[in-house]
Design a protein around this motif. Structure first.
Motif, mmCIF file in Angstrom:
data_model
loop_
_atom_site.group_PDB
_atom_site.id
_atom_site.type_symbol
_atom_site.label_atom_id
_atom_site.label_comp_id
_atom_site.label_asym_id
_atom_site.label_seq_id
_atom_site.Cartn_x
_atom_site.Cartn_y
_atom_site.Cartn_z
ATOM 1 N N SER A 76 35.758 41.136 31.161
ATOM 2 C CA SER A 76 36.129 40.670 32.498
ATOM 3 C C SER A 76 34.874 40.162 33.193
ATOM 4 C CB SER A 76 36.753 41.808 33.311
ATOM 5 O OG SER A 76 37.970 42.231 32.730
ATOM 6 N N LYS A 107 30.296 39.735 38.799
ATOM 7 C CA LYS A 107 29.867 38.800 39.839
ATOM 8 C C LYS A 107 28.920 37.733 39.301
ATOM 9 C CE LYS A 107 30.396 41.900 43.822
ATOM 10 N NZ LYS A 107 29.694 42.576 44.957
ATOM 11 N N ALA A 112 30.924 35.349 36.914
ATOM 12 C CA ALA A 112 31.844 34.521 37.697
ATOM 13 C C ALA A 112 31.091 33.423 38.441
ATOM 14 C CB ALA A 112 32.618 35.395 38.681
ATOM 15 N N SER A 113 29.899 33.762 38.937
ATOM 16 C CA SER A 113 29.093 32.777 39.652
ATOM 17 C C SER A 113 28.549 31.713 38.703
ATOM 18 C CB SER A 113 27.937 33.482 40.368
ATOM 19 O OG SER A 113 27.066 32.555 40.974
ATOM 20 N N ARG A 163 31.602 29.694 37.504
ATOM 21 C CA ARG A 163 32.468 29.248 38.612
ATOM 22 C C ARG A 163 33.944 29.545 38.333
ATOM 23 N NH1 ARG A 163 30.210 23.255 39.947
ATOM 24 N NH2 ARG A 163 31.161 22.927 37.909
ATOM 25 N N VAL A 164 34.209 30.821 38.058
ATOM 26 C CA VAL A 164 35.571 31.293 37.824
ATOM 27 C C VAL A 164 35.820 32.502 38.725
ATOM 28 C CG1 VAL A 164 35.641 30.483 35.435
ATOM 29 C CG2 VAL A 164 34.821 32.801 35.933
ATOM 30 N N PRO A 165 37.091 32.873 38.941
ATOM 31 C CA PRO A 165 37.386 34.045 39.768
ATOM 32 C C PRO A 165 36.837 35.332 39.152
ATOM 33 C CG PRO A 165 39.328 32.660 39.542
ATOM 34 C CD PRO A 165 38.320 32.141 38.567
ATOM 35 N N LEU A 166 36.491 36.269 40.001
ATOM 36 C CA LEU A 166 36.024 37.575 39.557
ATOM 37 C C LEU A 166 37.091 38.227 38.675
ATOM 38 C CD1 LEU A 166 33.565 39.480 40.067
ATOM 39 C CD2 LEU A 166 34.936 40.561 41.858
ATOM 40 N N ASN A 167 36.660 38.892 37.611
ATOM 41 C CA ASN A 167 37.530 39.593 36.657
ATOM 42 C C ASN A 167 38.332 38.661 35.749
ATOM 43 O OD1 ASN A 167 36.778 42.215 37.560
ATOM 44 N ND2 ASN A 167 38.202 42.021 39.287
ATOM 45 N N SER A 168 37.989 37.373 35.736
ATOM 46 C CA SER A 168 38.640 36.459 34.792
ATOM 47 C C SER A 168 38.331 36.893 33.364
ATOM 48 C CB SER A 168 38.135 35.025 35.002
ATOM 49 O OG SER A 168 38.473 34.537 36.274
#
Length: 237
Positions: free
Chosen positions: A96, A99, A102-103, A106-111
């Motif tokens: 998952s 932070k 995800a940064s 550039r994807v949602p957190l926990n993707s």
């Protein structure tokens, strides 16, 4: 010294990356004390002719390769130097995105992300250790054997993803013990760390790679253009 000349002649029979006989075998062959032989070997190490690998022995030094700072794949780097690039998949798993991940991508957190590590080789010699993270939403299912080839080729052929640009950062660091064993170096051997974010035609961040290179085997090459500034003629009125 005679032993230096004799050992030098013997080393000419070995190829880069090949292990030389042990100190015991060489001292018996040349009829000298092991301490004398050890000093001679150390002189060749200082010259860059030989290199010690922790737990493995003494080897003929490999050529120092240039590592381009431009967007260029490992396979291209090796092929341009006449080396056969291969990969050994070490581990792959679904994680998952935290932070940082995800940064970076550039994807949602926990993707859901596919994370895998590979040992990268040139002519069967360990050159680099690499970790890669790719959003699962871009690729779906990938078989482990597909991760042992060139990733860019696989992404193009299987998913129609074309890598067009890359953001690269290069720094220095050391590796943990398990990675040092894979690269056949010690934990005190400095490494070049090349971190890249690869983007596609749609400006999506597709891959986050972090690659550790043995700094004793690689050097960084930068290509830079200079701005030409027109000078005024100081004698002109």
């Amino acid at each position: 010294m005679k032993i230096h000349a004799e050992l030098n002649e013997l080393l000419n029979e070995f190829y880069p990356g090949q292990k030389i006989p042990s100190e015991r075998v060489l001292s018996e062959r040349f009829g000298v004390a092991r301490m004398t032989l050890r000093h001679t070997i150390e002189s060749f190490i200082l010259e860059g002719r030989l290199e010690r690998r922790h737990g493995s022995g003494t080897f003929i030094s490999n050529q120092c390769y240039s590592l381009s700072a431009r967007c260029r794949s490992f396979s291209s780097e090796m092929a341009s130097r006449g080396l056969e690039p291969t990969n050994k998949l070490l581990i792959s798993k679904i994680i998952s995105a935290d932070k940082v991940c995800a940064s970076k991508l550039r994807v949602p957190l926990n993707s859901k992300m596919l994370k895998f590590s590979r040992l990268r080789l040139g002519d069967e010699i360990p050159m680099a250790y690499q970790t890669t993270i790719i959003p699962v939403s871009y690729i779906g299912n990938i078989e482990d054997h597909e991760l042992e080839g060139a990733l860019e080729d696989m992404l193009q052929i299987k998913f129609g993803i074309f890598i067009t640009t890359s953001q690269t950062e290069i720094s220095g660091d050391f590796v943990e013990q398990k990675v040092s064993k894979l690269l056949e170096i010690t934990t005190l051997t400095p490494c070049l760390v090349k971190e890249t974010i690869d983007m596609d035609l749609h400006s999506r961040n597709i891959m986050w790679n972090k690659t550790w290179y043995n700094a004793e085997r690689f050097k960084i090459k930068f290509d830079a253009a200079c701005n030409v500034r027109e000078l005024k003629n100081p004698t002109a009125s």
